[in-house]
Design an enzyme around this catalytic site. Sequence first.
Site, PDB file in Angstrom:
ATOM      1  N   GLU A  67     -10.560   3.582   7.412  1.00 22.23           N
ATOM      2  CA  GLU A  67      -9.551   4.552   7.851  1.00 22.23           C
ATOM      3  C   GLU A  67     -10.335   5.702   8.492  1.00 22.23           C
ATOM      4  O   GLU A  67     -10.296   5.908   9.689  1.00 22.23           O
ATOM      5  CB  GLU A  67      -8.707   5.028   6.659  1.00 22.23           C
ATOM      6  CG  GLU A  67      -7.650   6.090   7.014  1.00 22.23           C
ATOM      7  CD  GLU A  67      -6.992   6.733   5.773  1.00 22.23           C
ATOM      8  OE1 GLU A  67      -7.570   6.675   4.669  1.00 22.23           O
ATOM      9  OE2 GLU A  67      -5.907   7.335   5.939  1.00 22.23           O
ATOM     10  N   HIS A 113       0.846  -1.205   0.000  1.00 23.73           N
ATOM     11  CA  HIS A 113       0.000   0.000   0.000  1.00 23.73           C
ATOM     12  C   HIS A 113       0.878   1.252   0.000  1.00 23.73           C
ATOM     13  O   HIS A 113       1.347   1.704   1.047  1.00 23.73           O
ATOM     14  CB  HIS A 113      -0.909  -0.028   1.237  1.00 23.73           C
ATOM     15  CG  HIS A 113      -1.952   1.042   1.259  1.00 23.73           C
ATOM     16  ND1 HIS A 113      -3.308   0.768   1.218  1.00 23.73           N
ATOM     17  CD2 HIS A 113      -1.861   2.389   1.313  1.00 23.73           C
ATOM     18  CE1 HIS A 113      -3.998   1.891   1.251  1.00 23.73           C
ATOM     19  NE2 HIS A 113      -3.132   2.902   1.329  1.00 23.73           N
ATOM     20  N   ASP A 158       1.943   3.954   3.144  1.00 19.67           N
ATOM     21  CA  ASP A 158       0.911   4.848   2.598  1.00 19.67           C
ATOM     22  C   ASP A 158       1.539   5.996   1.784  1.00 19.67           C
ATOM     23  O   ASP A 158       1.607   5.907   0.558  1.00 19.67           O
ATOM     24  CB  ASP A 158       0.037   5.387   3.741  1.00 19.67           C
ATOM     25  CG  ASP A 158      -1.392   5.679   3.337  1.00 19.67           C
ATOM     26  OD1 ASP A 158      -1.781   5.338   2.207  1.00 19.67           O
ATOM     27  OD2 ASP A 158      -2.141   6.246   4.151  1.00 19.67           O
ATOM     28  N   ASP A 159       1.944   7.051   2.458  1.00 24.77           N
ATOM     29  CA  ASP A 159       2.556   8.225   1.803  1.00 24.77           C
ATOM     30  C   ASP A 159       3.757   8.625   2.658  1.00 24.77           C
ATOM     31  O   ASP A 159       3.690   9.599   3.422  1.00 24.77           O
ATOM     32  CB  ASP A 159       1.549   9.390   1.758  1.00 24.77           C
ATOM     33  CG  ASP A 159       0.221   8.981   1.131  1.00 24.77           C
ATOM     34  OD1 ASP A 159       0.125   8.971  -0.098  1.00 24.77           O
ATOM     35  OD2 ASP A 159      -0.707   8.645   1.897  1.00 24.77           O
ATOM     36  N   HIS A 177       1.172   5.044  -2.199  1.00 24.62           N
ATOM     37  CA  HIS A 177       0.672   5.960  -3.247  1.00 24.62           C
ATOM     38  C   HIS A 177       1.883   6.552  -3.961  1.00 24.62           C
ATOM     39  O   HIS A 177       2.757   7.133  -3.300  1.00 24.62           O
ATOM     40  CB  HIS A 177      -0.179   7.063  -2.624  1.00 24.62           C
ATOM     41  CG  HIS A 177      -1.403   6.544  -1.952  1.00 24.62           C
ATOM     42  ND1 HIS A 177      -2.628   6.523  -2.578  1.00 24.62           N
ATOM     43  CD2 HIS A 177      -1.592   5.986  -0.725  1.00 24.62           C
ATOM     44  CE1 HIS A 177      -3.529   5.990  -1.750  1.00 24.62           C
ATOM     45  NE2 HIS A 177      -2.922   5.658  -0.627  1.00 24.62           N
ATOM     46  N   HIS A 185      -9.753   1.476  -0.290  1.00 20.66           N
ATOM     47  CA  HIS A 185      -9.550   2.162   0.990  1.00 20.66           C
ATOM     48  C   HIS A 185     -10.867   2.143   1.767  1.00 20.66           C
ATOM     49  O   HIS A 185     -11.894   2.599   1.260  1.00 20.66           O
ATOM     50  CB  HIS A 185      -9.163   3.624   0.756  1.00 20.66           C
ATOM     51  CG  HIS A 185      -7.717   3.851   0.443  1.00 20.66           C
ATOM     52  ND1 HIS A 185      -7.114   3.360  -0.666  1.00 20.66           N
ATOM     53  CD2 HIS A 185      -6.761   4.534   1.124  1.00 20.66           C
ATOM     54  CE1 HIS A 185      -5.844   3.730  -0.666  1.00 20.66           C
ATOM     55  NE2 HIS A 185      -5.597   4.456   0.412  1.00 20.66           N
TER      56      HIS A 185
HETATM   57  N1  ADE Z   1      -4.520   9.189  -0.994  1.00 22.75           N
HETATM   58  C1  ADE Z   1      -3.263   9.208  -0.582  1.00 22.75           C
HETATM   59  N2  ADE Z   1      -3.162   8.754   0.674  1.00 22.75           N
HETATM   60  C2  ADE Z   1      -4.387   8.422   1.075  1.00 22.75           C
HETATM   61  C3  ADE Z   1      -4.947   7.884   2.259  1.00 22.75           C
HETATM   62  N3  ADE Z   1      -4.210   7.589   3.326  1.00 22.75           N
HETATM   63  N4  ADE Z   1      -6.264   7.678   2.297  1.00 22.75           N
HETATM   64  C4  ADE Z   1      -7.011   7.971   1.240  1.00 22.75           C
HETATM   65  N5  ADE Z   1      -6.540   8.476   0.111  1.00 22.75           N
HETATM   66  C5  ADE Z   1      -5.243   8.700   0.015  1.00 22.75           C
HETATM   67 ZN    ZN Z   2      -3.669   4.913   1.135  1.00 20.24          ZN
END
Ligand code: ADE
Ligand code: ZN
Length: 328
Positions: A195, A12, A273-274, A14, A192
Site C-alpha cells: 500500500e 478486508h 478498508d475503512d 477494519h 498489509h
Molecule cells: N488501519 C486502518 N486502515 C488501515 C490501512 N488502510 N492501512 C494500514 N493500517 C490501517
Molecule cells: Zn487495511
Amino acid sequence: MTVSQMPKVELHLHHEGAAPPGFIRGLAAEKKVDLSGIFDESGGYKYKDFWDFLKVYEAATSVLHTPEDFARLTTAVLEESAASGVIYSETFLSPDFCGNRDVGAWREYLAAIREAADAAEAEHGIVLRGIVTCIRHFGPDKARETAKCAAETVGDWIVGFGIAGDEKAGKLKDFEWSFDCAREAGLRLTAHAGEWGGPESVRDALDDLRVERIGHGARAIEDLTLVDRLVKDGIVLEVCPGSNVVLGVYPDWHSHPIHRLRERGVKVTVSTDDPPFFHTTMVNEYNRLADAFEWDEGVFDEIARTSLEAAFCDAQTKAKLLKRLEPS
Ligand code: ADE
Ligand code: ZN
C-alpha cells in the site's frame, strides 16, 4: 440484477475504521469526550494524509471503551455492510483497542462482538468472522501479546491473524515470532503490504511472515516478477481501490492497477478498508470499478467466488455461503 444488487464477500475491513462518524460522535457525547477536531463541517472524518488518518482513527477509537461499546459498533457496522449486499465479511479486530491485550479482557470483548454479530446474522443474513490484528507502529513486543490473545481465542470465529498500521514503521521480519505463534495455533495469515511500501514489502510479507493473503498488495504491479510469483503461488490480494484513491496512492480510479493485476492472472478481491473514512461502500466500489474498467456482472461474480474461496472461515460456512452466490 445490477452489480450493486449482487451478493458480496468482503475480506478486508477494519472494525473501528468502519464506525459511522455519527456513531462515534454519539459515543463521544455520551462519555463527554471532546472529539470535535476529528470531524469536518459536514460531520465526516477529517484528516490530511495517511499518517494523520491513523491518528484520527486512534482518536475515534478512544471513545470505544467497553465490550458493550464494541457490541454496538458491531451492530452499526454490519447494518451498513448488509445494506451493500455483503453476505460475508472478515473484520480486523485489535486486542490493543479491546482490553489492552489482556487475554481475559479480550475474551469479554470478543464475546460481546460475537453476540452482536449473531444477532445481525439473524436479522440481515450477514456472516461475520474475525481476524486478530497487531498494529505495526505499536511495535513487535505488543504484537507478541496480541498474537497470544489470538492463539487463546482461535476457533470457528477468530479465523486469522494479521498486521495493519504504518507500513513504514520497522520491518515485517520483526513480527515473525507473532506470525509463527498465530500459525502454530492454527490461524490463517494476512499482512498489509504494497500500500505504502513497494513490491519489496509484499515480498517481505511472503518470505518473512509466510502469509497467504496480502492486504492491499496493489503496488506489486511495479515488479512483474513478483506479479508472476503471486499468480504461481495463488496469493490473494485484498484490494481496496477506493481507499487507495482517496489516500492518494493512485491519482484516480483509472490509474489503479487492480484491472492490470487481474488481467495478468492475480487473484484479486475487492474491499472497502475503512469505508466512512474513504466515503465508500461495497456498492460504491463495485460501481466505480464497473465504470473505470467496464467490469460486468461476470467479473464481479468471479471476484465474489475468489473471495469466498480465500475466506478463512470453515468449509461448512463456505458451502452455505456459496449457495447464496448462485443465481436464484
Ligand atoms: N488501519 C486502518 N486502515 C488501515 C490501512 N488502510 N492501512 C494500514 N493500517 C490501517
Ligand atoms: Zn487495511
